[in-house]
Scaffold this active site. Sequence first.
Site, PDB file in Angstrom:
ATOM      1  N   ARG A  72       0.863  -1.149   0.332  1.00  0.00           N
ATOM      2  CA  ARG A  72      -0.343  -0.246   0.067  1.00  0.00           C
ATOM      3  C   ARG A  72       0.872   1.155   0.003  1.00  0.00           C
ATOM      4  O   ARG A  72       0.559   2.340  -0.836  1.00  0.00           O
ATOM      5  CB  ARG A  72      -0.920   0.563   1.160  1.00  0.00           C
ATOM      6  CG  ARG A  72      -2.049   1.448   1.182  1.00  0.00           C
ATOM      7  CD  ARG A  72      -2.675   0.972   2.126  1.00  0.00           C
ATOM      8  NE  ARG A  72      -4.208   2.008   1.895  1.00  0.00           N
ATOM      9  CZ  ARG A  72      -4.733   2.644   3.035  1.00  0.00           C
ATOM     10  NH1 ARG A  72      -4.209   2.892   4.165  1.00  0.00           N
ATOM     11  NH2 ARG A  72      -5.726   3.510   3.023  1.00  0.00           N
ATOM     12  N   HIS A  76       0.560   4.681  -2.694  1.00  0.00           N
ATOM     13  CA  HIS A  76       0.229   6.277  -2.134  1.00  0.00           C
ATOM     14  C   HIS A  76       1.353   6.604  -2.657  1.00  0.00           C
ATOM     15  O   HIS A  76       1.350   7.665  -3.226  1.00  0.00           O
ATOM     16  CB  HIS A  76       0.715   5.776  -0.418  1.00  0.00           C
ATOM     17  CG  HIS A  76      -1.240   6.044  -0.345  1.00  0.00           C
ATOM     18  ND1 HIS A  76      -2.100   6.200   1.081  1.00  0.00           N
ATOM     19  CD2 HIS A  76      -2.059   4.732  -0.766  1.00  0.00           C
ATOM     20  CE1 HIS A  76      -2.780   5.865   1.089  1.00  0.00           C
ATOM     21  NE2 HIS A  76      -3.363   4.773   0.183  1.00  0.00           N
ATOM     22  N   ASN A 104      -3.246   8.423   4.363  1.00  0.00           N
ATOM     23  CA  ASN A 104      -1.751   8.474   4.637  1.00  0.00           C
ATOM     24  C   ASN A 104      -2.135   8.093   6.437  1.00  0.00           C
ATOM     25  O   ASN A 104      -1.342   7.313   6.975  1.00  0.00           O
ATOM     26  CB  ASN A 104      -0.993   9.280   4.916  1.00  0.00           C
ATOM     27  CG  ASN A 104      -0.663   8.813   2.869  1.00  0.00           C
ATOM     28  OD1 ASN A 104      -1.363   8.060   2.566  1.00  0.00           O
ATOM     29  ND2 ASN A 104      -0.219   9.633   2.802  1.00  0.00           N
ATOM     30  N   HIS A 205      -5.543  -5.669  -2.418  1.00  0.00           N
ATOM     31  CA  HIS A 205      -7.018  -5.724  -1.874  1.00  0.00           C
ATOM     32  C   HIS A 205      -7.199  -6.997  -1.666  1.00  0.00           C
ATOM     33  O   HIS A 205      -8.317  -7.300  -1.372  1.00  0.00           O
ATOM     34  CB  HIS A 205      -8.298  -5.518  -1.786  1.00  0.00           C
ATOM     35  CG  HIS A 205      -7.824  -3.499  -2.354  1.00  0.00           C
ATOM     36  ND1 HIS A 205      -9.084  -2.678  -1.845  1.00  0.00           N
ATOM     37  CD2 HIS A 205      -7.563  -2.847  -1.359  1.00  0.00           C
ATOM     38  CE1 HIS A 205      -8.420  -0.918  -1.898  1.00  0.00           C
ATOM     39  NE2 HIS A 205      -7.228  -1.648  -1.512  1.00  0.00           N
TER      40      HIS A 205
HETATM   41  C1  HEM Z   1      -9.031   1.470  -6.174  1.00  0.00           C
HETATM   42  C2  HEM Z   1      -8.686   2.676  -5.544  1.00  0.00           C
HETATM   43  C3  HEM Z   1      -8.009   2.329  -4.558  1.00  0.00           C
HETATM   44  C4  HEM Z   1      -8.838   3.102  -3.355  1.00  0.00           C
HETATM   45  C5  HEM Z   1     -10.577   3.162  -3.113  1.00  0.00           C
HETATM   46  C6  HEM Z   1      -8.222   2.462  -2.411  1.00  0.00           C
HETATM   47  C7  HEM Z   1      -8.444   2.021  -0.255  1.00  0.00           C
HETATM   48  C8  HEM Z   1      -8.437   1.710   0.916  1.00  0.00           C
HETATM   49  C9  HEM Z   1      -9.077   2.087   1.846  1.00  0.00           C
HETATM   50  C10 HEM Z   1      -9.890   3.145   2.216  1.00  0.00           C
HETATM   51  C11 HEM Z   1      -7.438   0.691   2.715  1.00  0.00           C
HETATM   52  C12 HEM Z   1      -7.644   0.388   4.013  1.00  0.00           C
HETATM   53  C13 HEM Z   1      -7.370   1.493   4.805  1.00  0.00           C
HETATM   54  C14 HEM Z   1      -7.663   1.563   6.600  1.00  0.00           C
HETATM   55  O1  HEM Z   1      -8.653   2.036   6.933  1.00  0.00           O
HETATM   56  O2  HEM Z   1      -7.113   1.081   7.313  1.00  0.00           O
HETATM   57  C15 HEM Z   1      -6.931   0.330   1.222  1.00  0.00           C
HETATM   58  C16 HEM Z   1      -6.127  -1.055   2.622  1.00  0.00           C
HETATM   59  C17 HEM Z   1      -4.967  -1.242   1.064  1.00  0.00           C
HETATM   60  N1  HEM Z   1      -4.917  -0.936  -0.009  1.00  0.00           N
HETATM   61 FE1  HEM Z   1      -6.082   0.296  -0.908  1.00  0.00          FE
HETATM   62  N2  HEM Z   1      -7.050   1.200  -2.730  1.00  0.00           N
HETATM   63  C18 HEM Z   1      -6.983   1.283  -3.926  1.00  0.00           C
HETATM   64  C19 HEM Z   1      -6.312   0.901  -4.677  1.00  0.00           C
HETATM   65  C20 HEM Z   1      -4.598   0.320  -3.861  1.00  0.00           C
HETATM   66  C21 HEM Z   1      -4.285   0.048  -4.270  1.00  0.00           C
HETATM   67  C22 HEM Z   1      -3.628  -0.066  -6.454  1.00  0.00           C
HETATM   68  C23 HEM Z   1      -3.638  -1.248  -3.898  1.00  0.00           C
HETATM   69  C24 HEM Z   1      -1.649  -2.019  -4.181  1.00  0.00           C
HETATM   70  C25 HEM Z   1      -1.633  -2.302  -5.493  1.00  0.00           C
HETATM   71  C26 HEM Z   1      -3.717  -0.944  -2.727  1.00  0.00           C
HETATM   72  C27 HEM Z   1      -3.608  -2.078  -2.251  1.00  0.00           C
HETATM   73  C28 HEM Z   1      -3.961  -2.001  -0.288  1.00  0.00           C
HETATM   74  C29 HEM Z   1      -3.099  -2.609   0.153  1.00  0.00           C
HETATM   75  C30 HEM Z   1      -2.468  -3.573   0.659  1.00  0.00           C
HETATM   76  C31 HEM Z   1      -4.372  -2.907   1.719  1.00  0.00           C
HETATM   77  C32 HEM Z   1      -4.415  -2.597   2.940  1.00  0.00           C
HETATM   78  C33 HEM Z   1      -3.356  -2.275   3.969  1.00  0.00           C
HETATM   79  C34 HEM Z   1      -2.568  -3.293   5.643  1.00  0.00           C
HETATM   80  O3  HEM Z   1      -3.343  -4.229   5.723  1.00  0.00           O
HETATM   81  O4  HEM Z   1      -2.118  -2.033   6.263  1.00  0.00           O
HETATM   82  N3  HEM Z   1      -4.893   0.217  -2.915  1.00  0.00           N
HETATM   83  N4  HEM Z   1      -7.220  -0.136   0.714  1.00  0.00           N
HETATM   84  C1  NAG Z   2      -0.930  12.744  11.743  1.00  0.00           C
HETATM   85  C2  NAG Z   2      -0.320  11.493  12.107  1.00  0.00           C
HETATM   86  O1  NAG Z   2      -0.761  10.921  12.848  1.00  0.00           O
HETATM   87  N1  NAG Z   2       0.340  11.195  11.253  1.00  0.00           N
HETATM   88  C3  NAG Z   2       0.523   9.625  10.766  1.00  0.00           C
HETATM   89  C4  NAG Z   2       1.097   8.599   9.533  1.00  0.00           C
HETATM   90  O2  NAG Z   2       0.633   7.885   9.175  1.00  0.00           O
HETATM   91  C5  NAG Z   2       1.852   7.368   9.600  1.00  0.00           C
HETATM   92  C6  NAG Z   2       2.189   6.377   9.424  1.00  0.00           C
HETATM   93  O3  NAG Z   2       1.683   5.577  10.085  1.00  0.00           O
HETATM   94  C7  NAG Z   2       2.595   8.036  10.830  1.00  0.00           C
HETATM   95  O4  NAG Z   2       4.145   7.702  11.740  1.00  0.00           O
HETATM   96  C8  NAG Z   2       2.618   8.986  11.256  1.00  0.00           C
HETATM   97  O5  NAG Z   2       2.070   9.782  12.514  1.00  0.00           O
END
Ligand code: HEM
Ligand code: NAG
Length: 351
Positions: A72, A76, A104, A205
């Site tokens: 992720r 980003h 983020n 995802h």
């Molecule tokens: C299509 C647009 C996308 C949206 C709207 C989106 C949105 C999100 C959101 C909201 C989360 C969870 C955040 C949270 O609440 O913790 C997430 C997690 C994640 N996203 Fe996306 N994402 C997108 C595209 C992508 C792409 C292109 C990738 C990688 C190729 C990706 C990889 C991931 C991964 C691996 C997680 C899990 C992260 C973790 O477990 O820490 N996403 N995404």
């Molecule tokens: C303001 C804030 O909470 N920033 C966080 C953004 O994400 C990174 C990685 O998790 C944190 O280190 C920052 O503190």
Amino acid sequence: MAVSKGFLVLLPLAFVVAISTIATAQISDLPIVSGLSWSFYESSCPKLEEIVRKRLKQVFKKDITQAAGLLRVHFHDCFVQGCDGSVLLEGSASGPDEKDAPPNLTLRPEAFKIIEDLRRRVHKKCDRTVSCSDITALAARESVFLAGGPEYPIPLGRRDSLNFATQEATLANLPGPTSTTSVLLEAYANKSLDATDLVALSGGHTIGISHCPSFDNRLFPSQDPTLDKTFAKNLYKICPISDTNATTVLDIRTPNVFDNKYYVDLMNRQGLFTSDQDLYTDKRTRSIVTSFAVDQSLFFEKFVLGMIKMGQMSVLTGRRGEIRANCSARNPSRFLVPLGGEGEEGVAASF
Ligand code: HEM
Ligand SMILES: CC(=O)N[C@H]1CO[C@H](CO)[C@@H](O)[C@@H]1O
Ligand SMILES: *[C@@H]1O[C@H](CO)[C@@H](O)[C@H](O)[C@H]1NC(C)=O
Ligand SMILES: *[C@@H]1O[C@H](CO)[C@@H](O)[C@H](O)[C@H]1NC(C)=O
Ligand SMILES: *[C@@H]1O[C@H](CO)[C@@H](O)[C@H](O)[C@H]1NC(C)=O
């Protein structure tokens, strides 16, 4: 030569034949951005990929969920201002930075630590020759592979940004989880990514987790009719009221394996975000979802092509940008000497 790495290794042997359509020559024959190369560190850091893989194998043996966090971060990084390591920078003096922007806040702190630890190990062997943006890209690539996904080469040679990305740029470039397919198609088109890239990259995802606020728009004030009823019931248990802090997995079938089950989830109305589920609702992307759900090797092939495209978005190369000595900070002035390459711009001329 990078060619020796230019193939997809798929764990289940059954897929090997099917994937032969995208063999060695094809991937490393793809046109790439000038300044990047498939064998960039061949002489300056020949052990680079081995160091990264070996270390991540150890990290994932303890906690495979870190793979999702690393994947992720690269996404980003690339979507905001290009794959230039700007997402890694910490606290600018002049206000909020990319890391502090709302999307983020859910990036994993461990992911940043792992990337910095990889940098330290790499620079110990190869001095300051490898950029943090390349290390981030390699960590994402290894995360996919070590979680069970395809193995593929990526072009390297990125340089790290000298400036922070603003919160505004972060919000403008990272689509939210409540986005419809229409919004996503437009945002991706703006980055020269097409519908197949959108559906394939969303397959990221297939691993990882989400916090309730990212999907509770589908629960409150009323239940999203496109949610499977049993699936919804479980989500209410995890997030009993809106804005709770709990988390759940993105792919209920195989949450820690990089496979095509995410698309099977979508076909069963068990996608977590609106941005996921709408890919199956929308006629323009539905058949792509179905094609990946029934053919994992097709998904892997398109995911790899999407990642290679995404990984080259607005990269800095040559003398544009620097090689950070600390991934979370710009270099102090003692490092401000021209780095190799024949670019026109002077290093860090802006400050
Ligand atoms: C299509 C647009 C996308 C949206 C709207 C989106 C949105 C999100 C959101 C909201 C989360 C969870 C955040 C949270 O609440 O913790 C997430 C997690 C994640 N996203 Fe996306 N994402 C997108 C595209 C992508 C792409 C292109 C990738 C990688 C190729 C990706 C990889 C991931 C991964 C691996 C997680 C899990 C992260 C973790 O477990 O820490 N996403 N995404
Ligand atoms: C303001 C804030 O909470 N920033 C966080 C953004 O994400 C990174 C990685 O998790 C944190 O280190 C920052 O503190
Ligand atoms: C497309 O990108 C440009 C700059 O690259 C940006 O100004 C514009 O807001 C973007 N449009 C959309 C719909 O994302
Ligand atoms: C949210 O989660 C964090 C970490 O798991 C925890 O420390 C914090 O207390 C939680 N906050 C709320 C409001 O539940
Ligand atoms: C790297 O930079 C961060 C942010 O400025 C700082 O907190 C950290 O101490 C630095 N690490 C080293 C080893 O200098």
